[in-house]
Design an enzyme around this catalytic site. Structure first.
Site, PDB file in Angstrom:
ATOM      1  N   CYS A  74     -12.257  33.083  20.336  1.00  0.00           N
ATOM      2  CA  CYS A  74     -13.443  32.824  21.161  1.00  0.00           C
ATOM      3  C   CYS A  74     -14.126  34.139  21.552  1.00  0.00           C
ATOM      4  O   CYS A  74     -13.643  34.845  22.435  1.00  0.00           O
ATOM      5  CB  CYS A  74     -13.022  32.043  22.403  1.00  0.00           C
ATOM      6  SG  CYS A  74     -14.349  31.788  23.571  1.00  0.00           S
ATOM      7  N   CYS A  79     -15.446  34.297  25.154  1.00  0.00           N
ATOM      8  CA  CYS A  79     -14.391  34.520  26.157  1.00  0.00           C
ATOM      9  C   CYS A  79     -13.879  35.966  26.119  1.00  0.00           C
ATOM     10  O   CYS A  79     -13.633  36.563  27.164  1.00  0.00           O
ATOM     11  CB  CYS A  79     -13.185  33.616  25.909  1.00  0.00           C
ATOM     12  SG  CYS A  79     -13.558  31.936  25.469  1.00  0.00           S
ATOM     13  N   ASP A  80     -13.666  36.511  24.932  1.00  0.00           N
ATOM     14  CA  ASP A  80     -12.894  37.757  24.809  1.00  0.00           C
ATOM     15  C   ASP A  80     -13.672  38.948  24.267  1.00  0.00           C
ATOM     16  O   ASP A  80     -13.148  40.070  24.262  1.00  0.00           O
ATOM     17  CB  ASP A  80     -11.678  37.512  23.881  1.00  0.00           C
ATOM     18  CG  ASP A  80     -10.731  36.474  24.461  1.00  0.00           C
ATOM     19  OD1 ASP A  80     -10.674  36.358  25.693  1.00  0.00           O
ATOM     20  OD2 ASP A  80     -10.054  35.782  23.681  1.00  0.00           O
TER      21      ASP A  80
END
Ligand code: NAP
Length: 310
Positions: free
Chosen positions: A134, A137-138
């Site tokens: 992701c 997200c990261d």
């Protein structure tokens, strides 16, 4: 273990837990099924930085712990049994697990989806240590670094575009010589100076020490191999919804995602679906949580009639 209640909530990721919180506050009695840890895909996230109201830098597992805490604060017990089959009749559903059989008047399905894995050496070892599923997200953790994305669909191209604004260089590695992604995304992709697309290539190995350091690539036409040094590898080769147990009982799309209306009702008006197991335009924590609350109030409306103040 609780066996009799009108409502079943299946899954304790953020969508299922939100449904449980809202159902509890509405005074509904329910059984919450979850064979695994509370939090689902949250447990794969390095950090949650895109959920307004949650402190930046909160680890995925910390938010998962908060969800567990919310369940115990509200006295919500988890039935730790995996569902093997659902049988739906006109106004009832029967849920079978390996151990038991339950009967309900309504259900909220929140079984999520699992990222497809590449299944190469080092993938599990470096997940959370350079390997991510992701970019939103990261990606932040790889700013100004060299990263690669694997895949040729809309998700992979969107991830590469997102990362190109944060990272020094992004490789997009695709196993064929043609991308599956929609034209306008491809156009944007090829206009980016810091994205290099590598076609006809698979990732054969991931290497590093404490974290990922390089990947081995193989050209499928020439069988030649090369290594690329990088800090991050984003795998975006699709997701599999966890819906195989529903195949013959609820309307799914061709990829197995549950079809619902905007109130999260499936093809049966007493069965709701929320989160990543549902066909939805934005796969994010915040939308999953919102869907859980909508479905809980929908279930209340179905079971009790009228509206409830949450
Ligand atoms: P997808 O469209 O199924 O694409 C998956 C990609 O990964 C394909 O290019 C596939 O290669 C590749 N792949 C699959 N297994 C692989 C493996 N083992 N090794 C290497 N490569 C592999 O998945 P997605 O991109 O996640 O999209 C899923 C659905 O959501 C699609 O319907 C998509 O249109 C939709 N979506 C839409 C948007 C948008 O509209 N903005 C954004 C994201 C997703 P091949 O091409 O060779 O099969």
């Amino acid at each position: 273990m609780k066996k009799n209640a009108p409502l079943a909530i299946i899954g304790a990721g953020i969508a299922g837990v939100s449904a449980a919180v809202y159902a509890k506050r509405a005074g509904l009695d329910f059984v919450l099924f979850e064979p695994g840890p509370v939090g689902g895909q949250l447990l794969l996230m390095e950090s949650v930085d895109n959920y307004a109201g949650v402190n930046f830098g909160t680890k995925g597992h910390e938010l998962a712990n908060n969800l567990s805490h919310a369940l115990s604060e509200l006295g919500i017990e988890i039935t730790r049994e995996e569902i093997t089959k659902i049988e739906i009749s006109e106004k009832k559903l029967k849920i079978n697990t390996q151990e038991n059989s339950f009967s309900f008047e309504a259900a909220i399905i929140a079984t999520g989806a699992s990222f497809k894995k590449l299944c190469v050496n080092g993938e599990d070892e470096f997940t959370g240590k350079g390997v991510s599923y992701c970019a939103i997200c990261d990606g932040f953790f790889f700013r100004n670094k060299v990263v690669a994305v694997v895949g040729g669909g809309n998700s992979a191209v969107e991830e590469a575009l997102y990362l190109s604004n944060i990272c020094h260089k992004v490789y997009l590695i695709h196993r064929r010589n043609q991308l599956r992604a929609i034209d306008y995304l491809q156009k944007e992709l090829f206009s980016k100076k810091n994205i290099e697309v590598i076609f006809d290539t698979t990732v054969s190995k991931l290497e590093g020490e404490d974290s990922l350091k390089k990947i081995a690539l193989k050209n499928i036409n020439t069988n030649t191999e090369k290594t690329v040094s990088l800090k991050g590898l984003f795998i975006a080769i699709g997701v599999n919804p966890n819906t195989s147990f529903l195949k013959d009982s609820i309307k799914l799309d061709d990829s197995g995602f549950i079809l619902t209306d905007e109130e999260m009702r499936t093809s049966h008006n007493f069965i709701f679906a929320v989160g990543d197991c549902r066909k939805r335009p934005l796969r994010q924590l915040i939308t999953a949580a919102a869907e859980g609350s909508i479905a809980a109030l929908g279930a209340y409306k179905y079971l009790k009639g009228g509206y409830v103040s949450a």
